[in-house]
Design a protein around this motif. Sequence first.
Motif, mmCIF file in Angstrom:
data_model
loop_
_atom_site.group_PDB
_atom_site.id
_atom_site.type_symbol
_atom_site.label_atom_id
_atom_site.label_comp_id
_atom_site.label_asym_id
_atom_site.label_seq_id
_atom_site.Cartn_x
_atom_site.Cartn_y
_atom_site.Cartn_z
ATOM 1 N N ASP A 147 22.972 30.592 75.424
ATOM 2 C CA ASP A 147 24.012 31.619 75.577
ATOM 3 C C ASP A 147 25.399 31.008 75.414
ATOM 4 O O ASP A 147 25.668 29.929 75.947
ATOM 5 C CB ASP A 147 23.956 32.246 76.982
ATOM 6 C CG ASP A 147 23.239 33.584 76.983
ATOM 7 O OD1 ASP A 147 23.046 34.162 75.896
ATOM 8 O OD2 ASP A 147 22.877 34.054 78.082
ATOM 9 N N LEU A 183 20.436 42.819 76.795
ATOM 10 C CA LEU A 183 20.895 43.313 78.101
ATOM 11 C C LEU A 183 20.702 44.825 78.290
ATOM 12 O O LEU A 183 20.070 45.247 79.263
ATOM 13 C CB LEU A 183 22.387 42.951 78.280
ATOM 14 C CG LEU A 183 23.020 43.458 79.577
ATOM 15 C CD1 LEU A 183 22.339 42.852 80.789
ATOM 16 C CD2 LEU A 183 24.525 43.149 79.584
ATOM 17 N N ARG A 189 30.788 39.683 76.358
ATOM 18 C CA ARG A 189 30.403 40.089 74.998
ATOM 19 C C ARG A 189 31.211 41.318 74.610
ATOM 20 O O ARG A 189 31.763 42.009 75.457
ATOM 21 C CB ARG A 189 28.910 40.465 74.935
ATOM 22 C CG ARG A 189 27.959 39.331 75.233
ATOM 23 C CD ARG A 189 27.901 38.323 74.105
ATOM 24 N NE ARG A 189 26.902 37.292 74.373
ATOM 25 C CZ ARG A 189 27.124 36.188 75.096
ATOM 26 N NH1 ARG A 189 28.329 35.976 75.627
ATOM 27 N NH2 ARG A 189 26.163 35.312 75.288
ATOM 28 N N ARG A 215 20.928 31.313 80.721
ATOM 29 C CA ARG A 215 19.908 31.375 79.665
ATOM 30 C C ARG A 215 20.261 30.342 78.596
ATOM 31 O O ARG A 215 21.414 30.283 78.151
ATOM 32 C CB ARG A 215 19.914 32.789 79.068
ATOM 33 C CG ARG A 215 18.839 33.050 78.044
ATOM 34 C CD ARG A 215 18.786 34.521 77.649
ATOM 35 N NE ARG A 215 19.911 34.924 76.817
ATOM 36 C CZ ARG A 215 20.048 36.134 76.284
ATOM 37 N NH1 ARG A 215 19.148 37.069 76.536
ATOM 38 N NH2 ARG A 215 21.088 36.423 75.545
ATOM 39 N N ARG A 241 17.547 40.506 85.700
ATOM 40 C CA ARG A 241 17.964 39.140 86.022
ATOM 41 C C ARG A 241 19.270 38.878 85.277
ATOM 42 O O ARG A 241 19.285 38.892 84.035
ATOM 43 C CB ARG A 241 16.861 38.177 85.565
ATOM 44 C CG ARG A 241 17.253 36.722 85.462
ATOM 45 C CD ARG A 241 17.152 35.968 86.772
ATOM 46 N NE ARG A 241 15.825 35.986 87.347
ATOM 47 C CZ ARG A 241 14.905 35.028 87.159
ATOM 48 N NH1 ARG A 241 15.158 34.011 86.374
ATOM 49 N NH2 ARG A 241 13.735 35.109 87.761
HETATM 50 C C1 UD1 Z 1 21.918 37.932 70.834
HETATM 51 C C2 UD1 Z 1 22.346 37.043 69.702
HETATM 52 C C3 UD1 Z 1 22.952 37.895 68.617
HETATM 53 C C4 UD1 Z 1 21.936 38.917 68.179
HETATM 54 C C5 UD1 Z 1 21.545 39.766 69.362
HETATM 55 C C6 UD1 Z 1 20.477 40.759 68.928
HETATM 56 C C7 UD1 Z 1 23.184 34.763 69.948
HETATM 57 C C8 UD1 Z 1 24.202 33.884 70.577
HETATM 58 N N1 UD1 Z 1 23.298 36.061 70.183
HETATM 59 O O1 UD1 Z 1 23.130 38.433 71.394
HETATM 60 O O2 UD1 Z 1 23.341 37.131 67.522
HETATM 61 O O3 UD1 Z 1 22.465 39.694 67.152
HETATM 62 O O4 UD1 Z 1 21.051 38.932 70.394
HETATM 63 O O5 UD1 Z 1 19.212 40.395 69.287
HETATM 64 O O6 UD1 Z 1 22.324 34.320 69.259
HETATM 65 N N2 UD1 Z 1 21.603 39.141 79.785
HETATM 66 C C9 UD1 Z 1 21.239 39.112 81.122
HETATM 67 N N3 UD1 Z 1 19.991 39.556 81.468
HETATM 68 C C10 UD1 Z 1 19.104 40.034 80.551
HETATM 69 C C11 UD1 Z 1 19.480 40.055 79.178
HETATM 70 C C12 UD1 Z 1 20.723 39.594 78.835
HETATM 71 O O7 UD1 Z 1 22.028 38.694 81.963
HETATM 72 O O8 UD1 Z 1 17.990 40.405 80.933
HETATM 73 C C13 UD1 Z 1 22.930 38.640 79.391
HETATM 74 C C14 UD1 Z 1 22.850 37.487 78.420
HETATM 75 O O9 UD1 Z 1 22.669 36.265 79.079
HETATM 76 C C15 UD1 Z 1 24.205 37.629 77.732
HETATM 77 C C16 UD1 Z 1 24.462 39.136 77.717
HETATM 78 O O10 UD1 Z 1 23.601 39.671 78.724
HETATM 79 O O11 UD1 Z 1 25.188 37.023 78.518
HETATM 80 C C17 UD1 Z 1 24.115 39.769 76.385
HETATM 81 O O12 UD1 Z 1 22.823 39.322 76.005
HETATM 82 P P1 UD1 Z 1 22.014 39.964 74.777
HETATM 83 O O13 UD1 Z 1 22.005 41.447 74.903
HETATM 84 O O14 UD1 Z 1 20.709 39.269 74.707
HETATM 85 O O15 UD1 Z 1 22.915 39.644 73.504
HETATM 86 P P2 UD1 Z 1 23.464 38.253 72.937
HETATM 87 O O16 UD1 Z 1 22.743 37.094 73.480
HETATM 88 O O17 UD1 Z 1 24.939 38.291 73.090
#
Ligand code: UD1
Length: 338
Positions: A299, A202, A233, A296, A218
């Motif tokens: 998630d 994110l 989170r 996603r 997104r």
């Molecule tokens: C994920 C992994 C975690 C890992 C981390 C590092 C899982 C469940 N989680 O964390 O173990 O250490 O990645 O790579 O396996 N989001 C959006 N838009 C975006 C990107 C993200 O809305 O473009 C949202 C995601 O849907 C989520 C939140 O932001 O709800 C955090 O996402 P992200 O930063 O990818 O981290 P995790 O999925 O929590």
Amino acid sequence: MKKIIVTGGAGFIGSHTVVELTSAGYEPVIVDDLRNSEARMIDGLTAILGVRPRFHRIDCADEAAMRSVLNTEGDVHGVIHFAAYKAVGESVAEPAMYYRNNIGSLAVLLALMNERAIPHLVFSSSCTVYGQPTSLPVNEAAPDRNASSPYGYTKVVCEQLVRDQCAATPELKAVLLRYFNPIGAHPSARIGELPRGVPGNLVPFVTQTAAGLRGKLRVNGNDYATSDGTCVRDYIHVMDLARAHVVALGWMEQRTGSTCEVFNLGTGRGNTVMEVVNTFAEVNAVDVPYEIGPRRAGDVEAVYADTTKSREVLGWTCDHDLRDALRDAWNWQRSLGN
Ligand code: UD1
């Protein structure tokens, strides 16, 4: 000075830990083949530390190369093992690559640590091992659940491998650190996160969108059972996370007898995706264009840490909040000049 081998020391969390180790009087030795980082991180560390850190550009899963590093370095006090693949989506597409690298590198290191009687290990685990916890905040005693990706399972397996090795080698002390969501950057903006290609996480996506490198964020679903419908989170400043590794080493040094403990590293607070986006825009006075998209795959709805054990046992708590982390993340993005 006590030498600490830092595998993945040119990476996001590893580089910040190198800074904190140095401040605490340890001598970090970086082992990183830069496959998922860049030489600029070593330059950034040099600027922060005022001296170039010791650095071996090799793959820590290459046993012969690692043995030769250990021969060169002599007496080693401990290993902090960051080096691993960490992209959830990629792990679904390339599971064998993830299992081979993440588990293989740990197995090589444990064998070499055993051979040379290196007494301390800190291992990077993840809250992904909890899957969707049944109660929140989640504590370390919660059962491992469906980790929901091959990446997540590599962490489950690696944790077990460390436990098994500790049981077999009572002289080995180990700490398993379960990171929640690390964000931010060193306040100097000399080191930070360098995502490859389109960021999957994110905050790097938010900073690149604010910088105009991406059109729109997104938001992955707004129909979850949370305050505003977006996922929750526990976002932790990477400097707090880095310091916890130094605290964990000091704690192990004080222990007599065999030790293998697991700790959550989070703030204890949950924030929704929209809270992160809005706070980022407010703190940095920049626009973050976004649209709501579908959920996603894989998630979890909400996860944040119970920090009681790390506070009471390690005496560690966070100094930074979400605003600090989002400000530092933006300063780092701007320092990249793109
Ligand atoms: C994920 C992994 C975690 C890992 C981390 C590092 C899982 C469940 N989680 O964390 O173990 O250490 O990645 O790579 O396996 N989001 C959006 N838009 C975006 C990107 C993200 O809305 O473009 C949202 C995601 O849907 C989520 C939140 O932001 O709800 C955090 O996402 P992200 O930063 O990818 O981290 P995790 O999925 O929590």
